[in-house]
Design a protein around this motif. Structure first.
Motif, short mmCIF file in Angstrom:
data_model
loop_
_atom_site.label_atom_id
_atom_site.label_comp_id
_atom_site.label_asym_id
_atom_site.label_seq_id
_atom_site.Cartn_x
_atom_site.Cartn_y
_atom_site.Cartn_z
N ASP A 4 7.29 34.20 23.85
CA ASP A 4 8.12 34.45 22.71
C ASP A 4 7.57 35.82 22.02
OD1 ASP A 4 9.04 31.78 22.87
OD2 ASP A 4 7.40 30.89 22.21
N PHE A 5 8.47 36.25 20.96
CA PHE A 5 8.16 37.39 20.36
C PHE A 5 7.08 36.91 19.32
CE2 PHE A 5 8.13 40.05 16.39
CZ PHE A 5 8.09 41.29 17.03
N CYS A 117 19.75 39.56 23.64
CA CYS A 117 19.34 40.27 22.51
C CYS A 117 17.88 40.72 22.20
CB CYS A 117 19.74 39.25 21.13
SG CYS A 117 18.43 38.10 20.86
N TRP A 118 17.13 40.32 23.32
CA TRP A 118 15.77 40.70 23.29
C TRP A 118 15.41 41.95 22.69
CZ3 TRP A 118 11.17 38.60 23.03
CH2 TRP A 118 9.82 39.36 23.23
N ASP A 119 15.94 42.97 23.22
CA ASP A 119 15.65 44.48 22.92
C ASP A 119 15.91 44.66 21.61
OD1 ASP A 119 14.50 45.03 25.49
OD2 ASP A 119 16.25 45.81 26.36
N ASP A 120 17.05 44.37 21.01
CA ASP A 120 17.57 44.76 19.68
C ASP A 120 16.66 43.77 18.61
OD1 ASP A 120 19.48 46.48 20.51
OD2 ASP A 120 21.06 45.11 20.48
N CYS A 121 16.41 42.55 19.09
CA CYS A 121 15.87 41.67 18.20
C CYS A 121 14.07 42.22 18.04
CB CYS A 121 15.80 40.24 18.75
SG CYS A 121 17.42 39.33 18.60
N VAL A 123 13.31 45.42 18.29
CA VAL A 123 13.32 46.45 17.20
C VAL A 123 13.64 45.92 15.79
CG1 VAL A 123 14.80 48.33 16.61
CG2 VAL A 123 14.18 48.11 18.98
N ALA A 124 14.42 45.02 15.63
CA ALA A 124 14.52 44.43 14.27
C ALA A 124 13.53 43.63 13.59
CB ALA A 124 15.62 43.44 14.20
N TRP A 125 12.70 42.80 14.25
CA TRP A 125 11.42 42.17 13.97
C TRP A 125 10.49 43.32 13.74
CZ3 TRP A 125 11.80 38.32 11.22
CH2 TRP A 125 12.52 36.82 11.60
N THR A 126 10.27 44.11 14.47
CA THR A 126 9.19 45.11 14.21
C THR A 126 9.47 45.79 13.08
OG1 THR A 126 9.06 45.38 16.58
CG2 THR A 126 7.98 47.03 15.27
#
Length: 146
Positions: A4-5, A117-121, A123-126
């Protein structure tokens, strides 16, 4: 790999100030985006991302040391493009006192590299983790603005 992230932030704010960022709509608005709703257990928070839609979270836990939200479909609002993938995932905020500050351990359980959505998510969560850090350091986050 199905990890998980996660993110860990050591913040210069006390645990109560950090917890307040996740236990009220006003607090969430300070770092994530314009949010309305009920942050009590069983309540629903809805964060708007303007033309990109809205995220809705059912509050599962709302204590001073742990907050957990479950991603649900927004009622009456257009969902964001990743809502379908997020359904049933949980955002977990563990708030740990540490000296003069607080350690925030964040886990988006179910948000894994297998999701489109992993890559976009990531970036967004970071970006939003940096917003939390900014708020803890300066009193001003960098939430999404409509």
């Amino acid at each position: 790999m199905t990890s998980d992230f996660t993110a860990v932030l050591d913040l210069p704010a006390g645990p109560a100030a950090v917890s307040a960022l996740f236990t009220s709509a006003d607090g969430v608005s300070r770092w994530w985006g314009p949010t309305e709703g009920d942050a009590e257990v069983g309540g629903t928070l809805v964060t708007s991302f303007g033309p990109y839609g809205a995220n809705a979270m059912r509050v599962l836990e709302a204590g001073p040391t742990r907050v957990v939200w479950e991603s649900i479909a927004p009622d009456g609002s257009a969902p964001t493009g990743h809502t379908q993938e997020w359904l049933g995932t949980t955002m977990q905020f563990d708030i740990i006192p540490m000296g003069d500050g607080t350690r925030l351990q964040f886990r988006h359980a179910g948000l894994t590299p297998q999701l489109a959505c992993w890559d976009d998510c990531v970036v967004a969560w970071t970006q939003f983790m940096a917003s939390i850090r900014s708020f803890a350091e300066t009193g001003h986050g960098t939430p999404f603005r409509v």
